[in-house]
Motif scaffolding. Structure first.
Motif, PDB file in Angstrom:
ATOM      1  N   ARG A  22       0.811  -1.226   0.000  1.00  0.00           N
ATOM      2  CA  ARG A  22       0.000   0.000   0.000  1.00  0.00           C
ATOM      3  C   ARG A  22       0.839   1.269   0.000  1.00  0.00           C
ATOM      4  NH1 ARG A  22      -4.189  -1.961   4.661  1.00  0.00           N
ATOM      5  NH2 ARG A  22      -5.425  -3.404   3.371  1.00  0.00           N
ATOM      6  N   ASP A  23       1.984   1.220   0.659  1.00  0.00           N
ATOM      7  CA  ASP A  23       2.797   2.429   0.803  1.00  0.00           C
ATOM      8  C   ASP A  23       3.924   2.520  -0.222  1.00  0.00           C
ATOM      9  OD1 ASP A  23       1.271   3.210   3.003  1.00  0.00           O
ATOM     10  OD2 ASP A  23       2.519   2.050   4.392  1.00  0.00           O
ATOM     11  N   VAL A  24       3.934   1.631  -1.186  1.00  0.00           N
ATOM     12  CA  VAL A  24       4.988   1.655  -2.207  1.00  0.00           C
ATOM     13  C   VAL A  24       4.852   2.905  -3.070  1.00  0.00           C
ATOM     14  CG1 VAL A  24       5.793   0.559  -4.331  1.00  0.00           C
ATOM     15  CG2 VAL A  24       5.320  -0.838  -2.315  1.00  0.00           C
ATOM     16  N   GLU A  25       5.948   3.624  -3.246  1.00  0.00           N
ATOM     17  CA  GLU A  25       5.942   4.824  -4.082  1.00  0.00           C
ATOM     18  C   GLU A  25       6.978   4.775  -5.192  1.00  0.00           C
ATOM     19  OE1 GLU A  25       3.830   7.177  -4.222  1.00  0.00           O
ATOM     20  OE2 GLU A  25       2.644   6.537  -2.493  1.00  0.00           O
ATOM     21  N   SER A  26       7.904   3.806  -5.138  1.00  0.00           N
ATOM     22  CA  SER A  26       8.977   3.730  -6.136  1.00  0.00           C
ATOM     23  C   SER A  26       8.966   2.364  -6.807  1.00  0.00           C
ATOM     24  CB  SER A  26      10.341   3.968  -5.479  1.00  0.00           C
ATOM     25  OG  SER A  26      10.395   5.256  -4.895  1.00  0.00           O
ATOM     26  N   ILE A  27       8.896   2.373  -8.133  1.00  0.00           N
ATOM     27  CA  ILE A  27       8.868   1.137  -8.916  1.00  0.00           C
ATOM     28  C   ILE A  27      10.044   1.153  -9.885  1.00  0.00           C
ATOM     29  CG2 ILE A  27       7.630  -0.116 -10.735  1.00  0.00           C
ATOM     30  CD1 ILE A  27       5.741   1.825  -8.080  1.00  0.00           C
ATOM     31  N   ILE A  28      10.736   0.026  -9.986  1.00  0.00           N
ATOM     32  CA  ILE A  28      11.877  -0.100 -10.894  1.00  0.00           C
ATOM     33  C   ILE A  28      11.376  -0.720 -12.197  1.00  0.00           C
ATOM     34  CG2 ILE A  28      14.179  -1.088 -11.214  1.00  0.00           C
ATOM     35  CD1 ILE A  28      14.241  -1.339  -8.086  1.00  0.00           C
ATOM     36  N   VAL A  29      11.725  -0.099 -13.320  1.00  0.00           N
ATOM     37  CA  VAL A  29      11.257  -0.556 -14.627  1.00  0.00           C
ATOM     38  C   VAL A  29      12.447  -0.966 -15.493  1.00  0.00           C
ATOM     39  CG1 VAL A  29       9.919   0.005 -16.689  1.00  0.00           C
ATOM     40  CG2 VAL A  29       9.351   1.103 -14.502  1.00  0.00           C
ATOM     41  N   PHE A  30      12.407  -2.196 -15.993  1.00  0.00           N
ATOM     42  CA  PHE A  30      13.379  -2.665 -16.975  1.00  0.00           C
ATOM     43  C   PHE A  30      12.676  -2.768 -18.326  1.00  0.00           C
ATOM     44  CE2 PHE A  30      15.257  -4.418 -13.115  1.00  0.00           C
ATOM     45  CZ  PHE A  30      16.621  -4.258 -13.321  1.00  0.00           C
ATOM     46  N   LYS A  31      13.318  -2.264 -19.355  1.00  0.00           N
ATOM     47  CA  LYS A  31      12.812  -2.447 -20.715  1.00  0.00           C
ATOM     48  C   LYS A  31      13.820  -3.286 -21.489  1.00  0.00           C
ATOM     49  CE  LYS A  31      11.955  -0.050 -25.091  1.00  0.00           C
ATOM     50  NZ  LYS A  31      12.015   1.251 -25.802  1.00  0.00           N
ATOM     51  N   SER A  32      13.347  -4.381 -22.084  1.00  0.00           N
ATOM     52  CA  SER A  32      14.212  -5.234 -22.899  1.00  0.00           C
ATOM     53  C   SER A  32      13.698  -5.264 -24.330  1.00  0.00           C
ATOM     54  CB  SER A  32      14.240  -6.669 -22.358  1.00  0.00           C
ATOM     55  OG  SER A  32      14.976  -6.731 -21.167  1.00  0.00           O
ATOM     56  N   SER A  33      14.627  -5.263 -25.274  1.00  0.00           N
ATOM     57  CA  SER A  33      14.267  -5.341 -26.692  1.00  0.00           C
ATOM     58  C   SER A  33      15.154  -6.374 -27.368  1.00  0.00           C
ATOM     59  CB  SER A  33      14.467  -3.988 -27.383  1.00  0.00           C
ATOM     60  OG  SER A  33      13.716  -2.976 -26.745  1.00  0.00           O
ATOM     61  N   PHE A  34      14.541  -7.200 -28.208  1.00  0.00           N
ATOM     62  CA  PHE A  34      15.349  -8.088 -29.038  1.00  0.00           C
ATOM     63  C   PHE A  34      14.738  -8.168 -30.432  1.00  0.00           C
ATOM     64  CE2 PHE A  34      12.477 -10.961 -26.728  1.00  0.00           C
ATOM     65  CZ  PHE A  34      11.987 -11.797 -27.722  1.00  0.00           C
ATOM     66  N   HIS A  35      15.584  -8.520 -31.383  1.00  0.00           N
ATOM     67  CA  HIS A  35      15.182  -8.479 -32.786  1.00  0.00           C
ATOM     68  C   HIS A  35      15.648  -9.740 -33.502  1.00  0.00           C
ATOM     69  CE1 HIS A  35      14.620  -4.097 -32.188  1.00  0.00           C
ATOM     70  NE2 HIS A  35      15.722  -4.209 -31.470  1.00  0.00           N
ATOM     71  N   LYS A  36      14.808 -10.218 -34.395  1.00  0.00           N
ATOM     72  CA  LYS A  36      15.194 -11.275 -35.329  1.00  0.00           C
ATOM     73  C   LYS A  36      14.831 -10.780 -36.720  1.00  0.00           C
ATOM     74  CE  LYS A  36      14.492 -15.983 -36.879  1.00  0.00           C
ATOM     75  NZ  LYS A  36      13.628 -17.177 -36.873  1.00  0.00           N
ATOM     76  N   GLN A  37      15.858 -10.523 -37.513  1.00  0.00           N
ATOM     77  CA  GLN A  37      15.656  -9.933 -38.838  1.00  0.00           C
ATOM     78  C   GLN A  37      14.822  -8.658 -38.698  1.00  0.00           C
ATOM     79  OE1 GLN A  37      14.045 -13.285 -40.992  1.00  0.00           O
ATOM     80  NE2 GLN A  37      16.060 -14.161 -41.322  1.00  0.00           N
ATOM     81  N   ASP A  38      13.639  -8.622 -39.284  1.00  0.00           N
ATOM     82  CA  ASP A  38      12.853  -7.391 -39.234  1.00  0.00           C
ATOM     83  C   ASP A  38      11.738  -7.451 -38.192  1.00  0.00           C
ATOM     84  OD1 ASP A  38      11.473  -9.334 -40.552  1.00  0.00           O
ATOM     85  OD2 ASP A  38      10.618  -8.006 -42.080  1.00  0.00           O
ATOM     86  N   ILE A  39      11.805  -8.422 -37.292  1.00  0.00           N
ATOM     87  CA  ILE A  39      10.777  -8.563 -36.261  1.00  0.00           C
ATOM     88  C   ILE A  39      11.333  -8.069 -34.931  1.00  0.00           C
ATOM     89  CG2 ILE A  39       9.263 -10.159 -35.031  1.00  0.00           C
ATOM     90  CD1 ILE A  39       9.559 -12.038 -37.453  1.00  0.00           C
ATOM     91  N   GLY A  40      10.660  -7.112 -34.332  1.00  0.00           N
ATOM     92  CA  GLY A  40      11.113  -6.572 -33.059  1.00  0.00           C
ATOM     93  C   GLY A  40      10.145  -6.911 -31.937  1.00  0.00           C
ATOM     94  N   VAL A  41      10.701  -7.136 -30.751  1.00  0.00           N
ATOM     95  CA  VAL A  41       9.890  -7.453 -29.578  1.00  0.00           C
ATOM     96  C   VAL A  41      10.373  -6.610 -28.405  1.00  0.00           C
ATOM     97  CG1 VAL A  41       9.256  -9.230 -27.897  1.00  0.00           C
ATOM     98  CG2 VAL A  41       9.427  -9.818 -30.325  1.00  0.00           C
ATOM     99  N   GLU A  42       9.434  -5.989 -27.716  1.00  0.00           N
ATOM    100  CA  GLU A  42       9.743  -5.244 -26.500  1.00  0.00           C
ATOM    101  C   GLU A  42       9.021  -5.885 -25.325  1.00  0.00           C
ATOM    102  OE1 GLU A  42       8.634  -1.179 -26.879  1.00  0.00           O
ATOM    103  OE2 GLU A  42      10.378  -0.635 -28.085  1.00  0.00           O
TER     104      GLU A  42
END
Length: 208
Positions: A158-178
């Motif tokens: 309930r009292d949480v005010e700080s969240i850690i965010v990781f963003k990952s990206s990977f690609h195979k040829q012309d296909i991208g995923v986040e």
């Protein structure tokens, strides 16, 4: 260098080994070479966290939650926005990119296989930072933003005010995923993690 930049550098260093393991596993699963960028990391407020979750879509993408059961306390959330979820589902099911327009149970199961690899990356990163094992519970589905808000209403969060965010990206040829991995630590666990980071910052400064 600002302390926040030191934090990012430390996260990057902790990511290197975990990323190399993930690349091997993802290449074997997807079939063929892929490129994976080091995770981007930032700390955001509770309000900003919920805003981003909503913008990236909870119900129309792929989102699962995990309790942190060892090393820290709190909640983690893995999110694939809709287009990324559709892209990875098509690749894993051997279909043409763009041919999958909705996620069915088979597609979700395929995405979870990739999710398991990424979860391993993030727990390895946290373990490297903490200097102790970090473990997660089995996944819990999040069908809507309400499911996540309900978890945030738990007494320990309930009292949480700080969240850690990781963003990952990977690609195979012309296909991208986040994908996005959110760590919602209890206030005590957040303090514990920050102290670990600060001690490593001090070590880096003393080396110079």
């Amino acid at each position: 260098m600002k302390k926040s930049e030191w934090y990012k550098d430390i996260f990057r260093e902790a990511s290197n080994i975990a990323i190399s393991h993930a690349l091997t596993a993802l290449s074997q699963m997807i079939g063929g070479p892929i490129e994976m960028e080091p995770p981007e990391v930032e700390i955001v407020s509770r309000v900003e966290f919920l805003k981003r979750l909503a913008e990236r879509g909870v119900s129309n993408g792929f989102t699962v939650m995990f309790d942190i059961t060892e090393g820290l306390s709190g909640l983690t959330i893995l999110q694939f926005p809709k287009q990324s979820a559709l892209n990875i589902s098509a690749v894993l099911l051997g279909m043409e990119p763009g041919s999958v327009t909705e996620l069915d149970d088979m597609g979700k199961s395929a995405i979870m296989e990739v999710g398991n690899i990424l979860i391993s990356v993030y727990t390895d990163i946290l373990s490297n930072l903490m200097g102790e094992p970090v473990s997660l519970s089995p996944p819990k589905p999040a069908e809507s933003l309400y499911d996540i808000e309900k978890e945030l209403g738990r007494p320990d969060l309930r009292d949480v005010e700080s969240i850690i965010v990781f963003k990952s990206s990977f690609h195979k040829q012309d296909i991208g995923v986040e994908s996005y991995f959110y760590i919602v630590p209890t206030p005590e666990s957040f303090t514990k993690l920050v102290k670990k980071l600060e001690s490593q910052v001090i070590e880096e400064v003393e080396k110079q």
